[in-house]
Design a protein around this motif. Sequence first.
Motif, mmCIF file in Angstrom:
data_model
loop_
_atom_site.group_PDB
_atom_site.id
_atom_site.type_symbol
_atom_site.label_atom_id
_atom_site.label_comp_id
_atom_site.label_asym_id
_atom_site.label_seq_id
_atom_site.Cartn_x
_atom_site.Cartn_y
_atom_site.Cartn_z
ATOM 1 N N LEU A 198 10.598 8.341 10.743
ATOM 2 C CA LEU A 198 10.250 8.915 9.444
ATOM 3 C C LEU A 198 8.788 8.704 9.067
ATOM 4 O O LEU A 198 8.206 9.540 8.365
ATOM 5 C CB LEU A 198 11.148 8.313 8.356
ATOM 6 N N SER A 199 8.201 7.603 9.510
ATOM 7 C CA SER A 199 6.849 7.275 9.077
ATOM 8 C C SER A 199 5.785 7.483 10.147
ATOM 9 O O SER A 199 4.597 7.365 9.844
ATOM 10 C CB SER A 199 6.790 5.813 8.603
ATOM 11 N N SER A 200 6.176 7.773 11.372
ATOM 12 C CA SER A 200 5.194 7.999 12.430
ATOM 13 C C SER A 200 5.434 9.302 13.170
ATOM 14 O O SER A 200 4.600 10.200 13.152
ATOM 15 C CB SER A 200 5.192 6.818 13.421
ATOM 16 N N VAL A 201 6.589 9.420 13.831
ATOM 17 C CA VAL A 201 6.828 10.569 14.702
ATOM 18 C C VAL A 201 6.733 11.886 13.940
ATOM 19 O O VAL A 201 5.952 12.781 14.294
ATOM 20 C CB VAL A 201 8.202 10.451 15.398
ATOM 21 N N LEU A 202 7.529 12.022 12.885
ATOM 22 C CA LEU A 202 7.553 13.282 12.150
ATOM 23 C C LEU A 202 6.252 13.546 11.382
ATOM 24 O O LEU A 202 5.631 14.607 11.573
ATOM 25 C CB LEU A 202 8.755 13.316 11.201
ATOM 26 N N GLY A 227 3.952 13.965 4.048
ATOM 27 C CA GLY A 227 3.845 12.957 2.998
ATOM 28 C C GLY A 227 5.201 12.516 2.478
ATOM 29 O O GLY A 227 5.442 11.327 2.250
ATOM 30 N N LEU A 228 6.102 13.465 2.303
ATOM 31 C CA LEU A 228 7.448 13.129 1.857
ATOM 32 C C LEU A 228 8.174 12.268 2.892
ATOM 33 O O LEU A 228 8.883 11.316 2.551
ATOM 34 C CB LEU A 228 8.241 14.417 1.596
ATOM 35 N N SER A 229 7.969 12.587 4.164
ATOM 36 C CA SER A 229 8.620 11.813 5.224
ATOM 37 C C SER A 229 8.107 10.379 5.244
ATOM 38 O O SER A 229 8.881 9.433 5.395
ATOM 39 C CB SER A 229 8.366 12.485 6.577
ATOM 40 N N VAL A 230 6.795 10.217 5.086
ATOM 41 C CA VAL A 230 6.217 8.863 5.057
ATOM 42 C C VAL A 230 6.820 8.049 3.923
ATOM 43 O O VAL A 230 7.209 6.894 4.096
ATOM 44 C CB VAL A 230 4.688 8.940 4.905
ATOM 45 N N GLN A 231 6.923 8.640 2.739
ATOM 46 C CA GLN A 231 7.428 7.901 1.590
ATOM 47 C C GLN A 231 8.916 7.577 1.734
ATOM 48 O O GLN A 231 9.372 6.509 1.314
ATOM 49 C CB GLN A 231 7.174 8.701 0.308
ATOM 50 N N PHE A 232 9.672 8.491 2.339
ATOM 51 C CA PHE A 232 11.086 8.201 2.568
ATOM 52 C C PHE A 232 11.231 7.064 3.589
ATOM 53 O O PHE A 232 12.083 6.185 3.450
ATOM 54 C CB PHE A 232 11.795 9.458 3.075
ATOM 55 N N GLY A 233 10.377 7.084 4.616
ATOM 56 C CA GLY A 233 10.408 6.002 5.595
ATOM 57 C C GLY A 233 10.055 4.662 4.987
ATOM 58 O O GLY A 233 10.521 3.614 5.450
ATOM 59 N N SER A 234 9.251 4.673 3.935
ATOM 60 C CA SER A 234 8.882 3.416 3.299
ATOM 61 C C SER A 234 10.076 2.732 2.653
ATOM 62 O O SER A 234 10.098 1.504 2.502
ATOM 63 C CB SER A 234 7.784 3.642 2.259
ATOM 64 N N ALA A 235 11.089 3.502 2.264
ATOM 65 C CA ALA A 235 12.300 2.904 1.698
ATOM 66 C C ALA A 235 12.991 2.031 2.737
ATOM 67 O O ALA A 235 13.483 0.943 2.446
ATOM 68 C CB ALA A 235 13.244 3.999 1.213
ATOM 69 N N LEU A 269 6.876 -2.686 15.549
ATOM 70 C CA LEU A 269 8.125 -1.979 15.820
ATOM 71 C C LEU A 269 7.969 -0.482 15.593
ATOM 72 O O LEU A 269 8.397 0.343 16.413
ATOM 73 C CB LEU A 269 9.241 -2.510 14.925
ATOM 74 N N ARG A 270 7.347 -0.148 14.480
ATOM 75 C CA ARG A 270 7.155 1.258 14.125
ATOM 76 C C ARG A 270 6.373 2.007 15.208
ATOM 77 O O ARG A 270 6.788 3.065 15.671
ATOM 78 C CB ARG A 270 6.429 1.336 12.790
ATOM 79 N N LEU A 271 5.256 1.442 15.632
ATOM 80 C CA LEU A 271 4.400 2.127 16.595
ATOM 81 C C LEU A 271 4.992 2.108 18.000
ATOM 82 O O LEU A 271 4.876 3.090 18.741
ATOM 83 C CB LEU A 271 3.007 1.497 16.595
#
Length: 324
Positions: free
Chosen positions: A249-253, A54-62, A79-81
């Motif tokens: 940050l928002s997908s792989v990890l 969850g923290l990684s997803v939110q950091f990736g959102s930045a 791009l993300r996927l």
Amino acid sequence: MNDQRSAAGAAAAEQAAAVAVPEAVSALGGAAGPARPKGRRAALAPVALVVAGGLSVQFGSAVAVLLMPRAGALGVVSLRLAVAALVMLIVCRPKLRGYSRADWGTVLAFGVAMGGMNTLFYQAADRIPLGAAVTLEVLGPLALSVIASRRLANVVWAGLALGGVVLLSGGGFDRLDPVGAAYALGAGALWATYIVFSARTGRRFPQADGLALALVVAALLSLPLGILESGSKLLVPSTLGLGAAVALLSSVLPYTLELMALRRLPAPTFAILMSLEPAIAATAGFLILDQALSATDALAIALVIGASMGAVRSQVRVGKSRQA
């Protein structure tokens, strides 16, 4: 799981993710890891993976906030996927033989749910406030926790988490664009589907092979939409660089951490823990974006955290009773 998860916080610190990286690398590379911990530690380990994800997803959102004006909502998703699928294929090098038709059906459903979840959420975030979007979306996992659980305790914790999530929304649902709200609810339904098929994929495929294949499915579904919306903008080097950061940050990890957690955590408990996402995002907005938290926001976050802790404690008790 989705970028720009809250109006109160489109970013979050990723301190906990660094702690979980060695275990994630072990799962990806297939290296032998340490023996599984026992007792309370065994029960809390998958919870730590969920929180780190969850923290990684939110950091990736930045990073996604910087990318959205350049590539558009669908462009960011594609791009993300696409980058995430490429990275996972290189790291995992999944085998394509030796799987049954049911195995391939599971990974296909997982990929469709993943791609649809991201696409619908980005469309919602483009139309309604992000805090309301993520609040509506999290209703999907909460509904799953109630439907799938056979224990009264999980229903109670889900209800408490729902109260906190609704409180965190600020009571602004009546002012939302109905199309945007429908997109968010659709993303929530697919989020619940994602949880179910992520768990099934983790049981059928070794390491993170199933995740890598599902990401390919999701990327193939989303890439045409991103190309139609953004075209050559997706090939700008700076855009590609930011897209790679968002993908990691928002997908792989986070997807890898969630896949690992679902191998040891019941889907209803996992679904309740997903209610932490709006709270993480709101707290991140306070810490990183200097956005004030009201007393109501603080109470809502406390309710969500309390519900998640209660669900975890219930899981610890169940684990102990089974070992007895």
